[in-house]
Design an enzyme around this catalytic site. Structure first.
Site, PDB file in Angstrom:
ATOM      1  N   ARG A  67       5.625   7.919  -7.231  1.00 23.76           N
ATOM      2  CA  ARG A  67       4.734   7.834  -8.390  1.00 23.76           C
ATOM      3  C   ARG A  67       4.405   9.240  -8.883  1.00 23.76           C
ATOM      4  NH1 ARG A  67      -0.586   4.721  -8.606  1.00 23.76           N
ATOM      5  NH2 ARG A  67      -1.178   6.109  -6.930  1.00 23.76           N
TER       6      ARG A  67
ATOM      7  N   GLU B   6       0.820  -1.215   0.000  1.00 25.80           N
ATOM      8  CA  GLU B   6       0.000   0.000   0.000  1.00 25.80           C
ATOM      9  C   GLU B   6       0.854   1.266   0.000  1.00 25.80           C
ATOM     10  OE1 GLU B   6      -2.647  -1.233  -0.566  1.00 25.80           O
ATOM     11  OE2 GLU B   6      -3.105  -2.935   0.706  1.00 25.80           O
TER      12      GLU B   6
ATOM     13  N   TRP C 198      -0.540   5.075  -0.431  1.00 25.89           N
ATOM     14  CA  TRP C 198      -1.135   5.479  -1.704  1.00 25.89           C
ATOM     15  C   TRP C 198      -2.656   5.385  -1.641  1.00 25.89           C
ATOM     16  CZ3 TRP C 198      -0.598   1.794  -6.523  1.00 25.89           C
ATOM     17  CH2 TRP C 198      -1.114   0.526  -6.225  1.00 25.89           C
TER      18      TRP C 198
ATOM     19  N   ASP D 247      -1.317  -1.484 -10.266  1.00 25.28           N
ATOM     20  CA  ASP D 247      -1.523  -2.899  -9.993  1.00 25.28           C
ATOM     21  C   ASP D 247      -1.482  -3.663 -11.315  1.00 25.28           C
ATOM     22  OD1 ASP D 247      -1.850  -2.602  -7.267  1.00 25.28           O
ATOM     23  OD2 ASP D 247      -4.026  -2.376  -7.397  1.00 25.28           O
TER      24      ASP D 247
ATOM     25  N   ASP E 153      -5.080  -6.417   3.005  1.00 22.03           N
ATOM     26  CA  ASP E 153      -6.248  -6.511   2.126  1.00 22.03           C
ATOM     27  C   ASP E 153      -7.553  -6.468   2.901  1.00 22.03           C
ATOM     28  OD1 ASP E 153      -5.020  -7.374  -0.692  1.00 22.03           O
ATOM     29  OD2 ASP E 153      -3.915  -8.369   0.905  1.00 22.03           O
TER      30      ASP E 153
ATOM     31  N   GLY F  20     -12.377   3.385 -18.395  1.00 18.95           N
ATOM     32  CA  GLY F  20     -13.790   3.728 -18.342  1.00 18.95           C
ATOM     33  C   GLY F  20     -14.362   4.241 -19.644  1.00 18.95           C
TER      34      GLY F  20
END
Length: 499
Positions: A237, A191, A382, A330, A438, A254
């Site tokens: 990032r 994470e 993140w 991911d 998770d 999307g």
């Protein structure tokens, strides 16, 4: 490969799923693993193998968590995934029969799906039957990828006791070294979770570099930065570039032309629709049209390359030297969540060098000189708000308290024995699985929250059961540990004496 006249670009992929074997199937459980395996891991590895055959090196930085690697090597998972691939082929065949008199796009979809399933089966049967590690080792040995490791079961490290945190990281790095013959010099911190001072633990474990999110560096991500007074460096990032693809609110997947992830033809178990529109009901979505998707994909490849080049030029103008862009995602986004994702990856990785951008790994970026002055990092992640709220917020306060208490019991129960004790090993394994980040993420995001709470509780209860049996009935403890190991058996080398 380009000399990088515009600057340097690093693509970082984080491959992770929690331990899912033997813990349910649908809608959450093993099906999640098999879909990601078929639609992301197989095609991404195929892309990397093709780059290897072309002599490409330092294509991207690939994080693979120990708990995912354990599943992709696990005999049970290999067998059941093989069966799942066969069922996928049958579902596609059934769709071809069911849609024979239907619209041409549906007939074509069934045929394409059948061909894809056939190819996946052939790929699995010829290259994957001995697990992922032999494949990954070849890619690492050939320097096609730089491999990032991580702690054992993907815990949110800032909330761990320092001793438990150090054990989980040492164990994770050792697990990766055992599987592929290389101990990673970098990690994807689960994470991107960071607490001040964690760089000292990284240095002690031999970790030289790790990822943080851009806001941790106040957006100044144009170079790697040593953390504090250590020699450990962090890479941030670049959200201005990364969010072109995927952000909490928008991104390429999307687009109306792409295949819709959420809409199913349940009678055949396939996804027949395109996104069409965010407010369009599933029953009203248009059929998926691969030609339309391919046209859109070309535009999105060009848009991303233009975005990277524009960003690098702005960094050069600002700093007076070539800059660095790190985009991190991911792995499961590419193929599983975004059907067209693997094709987009290939398009971008081929087009960027042609646009004058050096494409390399984090290791390669350091070799190219992208290292700035030291920085003191804040507590960060993140996740939402870029702080710890997803894993330490009000919605999961009870889980945080349970995990803190579990760690206290774990350390209190620790007894160093002369020989390995399979009961203590299994109890520790259950504790590691309970501490996975998770579960809190899924609860905070209301994504299969009941499943996540149940998983955290099951592993905690199993830990307590084994510890209690050790004192009350050692023979029963050994029998129970053996039973649990058939369900929760990752990290076979795990040795409780190392805690």
């Amino acid at each position: 490969m380009s000399g990088g006249s515009e600057g340097t670009f690093c693509l970082v992929l984080h491959s992770h799923l929690p331990w899912l074997a033997h813990h349910g199937s649908w809608p959450v459980g093993e099906e999640w693993l098999y879909q990601a395996w078929a639609h992301s891991y197989l095609p991404v590895v195929d892309l990397l193998r093709r780059f290897a055959a072309e002599g490409r090196r330092d294509v991207l930085t690939l994080g693979v968590t120990p708990v995912l690697a354990a599943q992709l090597d696990d005999p049970y998972c290999l067998r059941t995934f093989h069966e799942w691939l066969g069922t996928w082929r049958l579902r596609a065949q059934h769709a071809g029969t069911l849609w024979r008199g239907g619209p041409e796009l549906l007939r074509d979809l069934a045929a394409r799906e059948h061909r894809t399933a056939e190819a996946a089966l052939a790929d699995f049967e010829t290259r994957w039957r001995h697990g992922f590690s032999p494949i990954l080792r070849g890619l690492v040995d050939a320097e096609v990828v730089e491999l990032l490791g991580g702690p054992l079961a993907h815990p949110f490290q800032p909330l761990l006791d320092e001793g438990v945190r150090a054990f989980a990281l040492r164990g994770g790095l050792a697990d990766t070294a055992l599987r592929i013959g290389h101990r990673p010099a970098g990690i994807w911190a689960p994470e991107c979770g960071y607490a001040p001072g964690m760089e000292d633990g990284y240095a002690a474990a031999g970790v030289r570099r790790f990822l943080v999110d851009g806001p941790s560096l106040r957006g100044d991500t144009a170079a790697a930065r040593p953390v504090g007074s250590s020699d450990v460096v962090c890479f941030g990032r670049d959200l201005e570039v990364t969010y072109r693809v995927w952000s909490p609110k928008a991104g390429y997947p999307g687009h109306a032309a792409y295949r819709d992830f959420h809409t199913w033809a349940h009678e055949v178990g396939l996804k027949p629709s395109r996104v069409t529109g965010k407010q369009v009901a599933p029953a009203d979505k248009a059929p998926y049209d691969p030609a339309l998707a391919a046209d859109t994909l070309r535009l999105h490849v060009k848009d991303f390359v233009d975005t990277v080049v524009t960003r690098l030029r702005s960094l050069r103008d600002r700093h007076g030297r070539p800059g660095l862009v790190v985009a991190a995602y991911d792995t499961e986004l590419f193929g599983h969540w975004w059907h067209e994702g693997p094709a987009w990856l290939e398009g971008v990785l081929r087009a960027l060098p042609e646009a004058g951008v050096r494409v390399t790994t984090l290791r390669g970026a350091l070799a190219a000189g992208h290292l700035g002055p030291p920085v003191d990092l804040p507590a960060s992640s993140w996740g939402s708000g870029k702080d710890w709220r997803v894993w330490d917020g009000a919605q999961v306060a009870d889980m945080v308290a349970d995990n803190t208490a579990l760690q206290e019991r774990l350390l209190a129960a620790h007894v160093r024995t002369e020989t390995r004790d399979p009961v203590r090993d299994q109890a520790l394994r259950e504790a590691m699985l309970a501490l996975s980040s998770d579960w809190a993420f899924m609860v905070t995001k209301d994504s299969a929250a009941d499943y996540a709470r149940r998983r955290a509780r099951v592993h905690t209860d199993r830990f307590d059961e084994l510890v209690a049996l050790l004192s009350a009935d050692p023979d029963a403890a050994r029998r129970r540990a053996a039973e649990l190991h058939t369900e929760d058996g990752p990290f076979g080398q795990l040795d409780a004496r190392d805690l």
